[in-house]
Scaffold this motif. Sequence first.
Motif, PDB file in Angstrom:
ATOM      1  N   UNK A   1       0.550  -0.988  -0.319  1.00  0.00           N
ATOM      2  CA  UNK A   1      -0.113  -0.108   0.170  1.00  0.00           C
ATOM      3  C   UNK A   1       1.116   1.660  -0.243  1.00  0.00           C
ATOM      4  N   UNK A   2       1.900   0.867   0.849  1.00  0.00           N
ATOM      5  CA  UNK A   2       2.604   2.555   0.995  1.00  0.00           C
ATOM      6  C   UNK A   2       3.474   2.411  -0.231  1.00  0.00           C
ATOM      7  N   UNK A   3       3.913   1.782  -1.491  1.00  0.00           N
ATOM      8  CA  UNK A   3       3.970   1.896  -2.396  1.00  0.00           C
ATOM      9  C   UNK A   3       3.250   1.535  -4.193  1.00  0.00           C
ATOM     10  N   UNK A   4       1.795   2.096  -3.345  1.00  0.00           N
ATOM     11  CA  UNK A   4       0.935   2.020  -4.192  1.00  0.00           C
ATOM     12  C   UNK A   4       1.453   2.874  -5.891  1.00  0.00           C
ATOM     13  N   UNK A   5       1.991   4.632  -5.717  1.00  0.00           N
ATOM     14  CA  UNK A   5       2.730   4.409  -6.851  1.00  0.00           C
ATOM     15  C   UNK A   5       3.606   4.561  -7.714  1.00  0.00           C
ATOM     16  N   UNK A   6       4.455   3.234  -7.140  1.00  0.00           N
ATOM     17  CA  UNK A   6       5.330   2.389  -7.964  1.00  0.00           C
ATOM     18  C   UNK A   6       4.208   1.217  -9.340  1.00  0.00           C
ATOM     19  N   UNK A   7       3.476   0.710  -8.454  1.00  0.00           N
ATOM     20  CA  UNK A   7       2.687  -0.222  -8.703  1.00  0.00           C
ATOM     21  C   UNK A   7       2.088   0.685  -9.534  1.00  0.00           C
ATOM     22  N   UNK A   8       1.636   2.197  -9.869  1.00  0.00           N
ATOM     23  CA  UNK A   8       0.748   2.575 -11.055  1.00  0.00           C
ATOM     24  C   UNK A   8       1.751   2.413 -11.759  1.00  0.00           C
ATOM     25  N   UNK A   9       2.567   3.566 -11.378  1.00  0.00           N
ATOM     26  CA  UNK A   9       3.938   3.022 -13.349  1.00  0.00           C
ATOM     27  C   UNK A   9       3.672   2.371 -13.327  1.00  0.00           C
ATOM     28  N   UNK A  10       4.386   0.757 -13.011  1.00  0.00           N
ATOM     29  CA  UNK A  10       4.392  -0.576 -13.829  1.00  0.00           C
ATOM     30  C   UNK A  10       3.350  -0.693 -14.194  1.00  0.00           C
ATOM     31  N   UNK A  11       2.046  -0.368 -13.929  1.00  0.00           N
ATOM     32  CA  UNK A  11       0.254  -0.735 -14.510  1.00  0.00           C
ATOM     33  C   UNK A  11       0.618   0.556 -15.997  1.00  0.00           C
ATOM     34  N   UNK A  12       0.799   1.730 -15.778  1.00  0.00           N
ATOM     35  CA  UNK A  12       1.022   2.124 -16.902  1.00  0.00           C
ATOM     36  C   UNK A  12       2.107   1.684 -18.058  1.00  0.00           C
ATOM     37  N   UNK A  13       3.578   1.339 -17.988  1.00  0.00           N
ATOM     38  CA  UNK A  13       4.461   1.731 -17.898  1.00  0.00           C
ATOM     39  C   UNK A  13       3.951   0.052 -19.285  1.00  0.00           C
ATOM     40  N   UNK A  14       3.113  -1.315 -18.134  1.00  0.00           N
ATOM     41  CA  UNK A  14       2.672  -2.588 -18.857  1.00  0.00           C
ATOM     42  C   UNK A  14       1.784  -1.608 -19.778  1.00  0.00           C
ATOM     43  N   UNK A  15       0.872  -1.038 -19.555  1.00  0.00           N
ATOM     44  CA  UNK A  15       0.169  -0.743 -20.668  1.00  0.00           C
ATOM     45  C   UNK A  15       0.405  -0.177 -21.649  1.00  0.00           C
ATOM     46  N   UNK A  16       1.226   0.796 -21.744  1.00  0.00           N
ATOM     47  CA  UNK A  16       1.931   0.845 -22.662  1.00  0.00           C
ATOM     48  C   UNK A  16       2.679   0.024 -24.142  1.00  0.00           C
ATOM     49  N   UNK A  17       4.005  -1.268 -23.026  1.00  0.00           N
ATOM     50  CA  UNK A  17       4.121  -1.880 -24.009  1.00  0.00           C
ATOM     51  C   UNK A  17       3.131  -3.240 -24.377  1.00  0.00           C
ATOM     52  N   UNK A  18       1.986  -3.098 -23.865  1.00  0.00           N
ATOM     53  CA  UNK A  18       1.372  -4.011 -24.922  1.00  0.00           C
ATOM     54  C   UNK A  18       0.399  -3.326 -25.891  1.00  0.00           C
ATOM     55  N   UNK A  19       0.918  -2.470 -25.598  1.00  0.00           N
ATOM     56  CA  UNK A  19      -0.238  -1.137 -26.932  1.00  0.00           C
ATOM     57  C   UNK A  19       0.922  -1.162 -27.427  1.00  0.00           C
TER      58      UNK A  19
END
Length: 160
Positions: free
Chosen positions: A84-102
């Motif tokens: 929970x304290x690293x939710x911003x890193x997790x959000x960044x991972x999510x965005x990077x994964x989505x961009x790579x998938x695109x």
Amino acid sequence: MESIFLIFIIIVFISGCALLKFHSSFILFIIIFVFIVYFLISLFFDAKCRKKIKTQYKEIEESFPEGLEKWNKLNPDSTKENTVSNRYKIKDYEQAIKKAQEFDKWEEEQKEFTKKCRDLVDITMPDFGCYPYQVPFKKTNDEGKSIDGNYKVWQSFAGS
């Protein structure tokens, strides 16, 4: 910090009781009472914090499922509190994964398109020749890093 404050209060209380010459059993009763109250208050706030962490973890699971999966792979021993304290890193991972998938999806679509174009040349212009070119471009991987990609282009030319 809270326990240091509690110990300080008890020491001040014992000193005050000794000055007022209270009976030792009364002092012991008060000390035990203070510890019990402190323990109950701690339990209440601890339960409240656990509930909040559980709620925030659930929100992360729902909002960033792929980022959370990557986080858990990179940090297998991570607690829910740490997650929970690293939710911003997790959000960044999510965005990077989505961009790579695109990028991956675009590359696959382009491969299909160039194959169709190449096949059409064979069907519609059988006397023409074709030569492939690799066009380099930058794309993002699932870690958010820039990497090289290639796009294949077919040039058609009249046969000689």
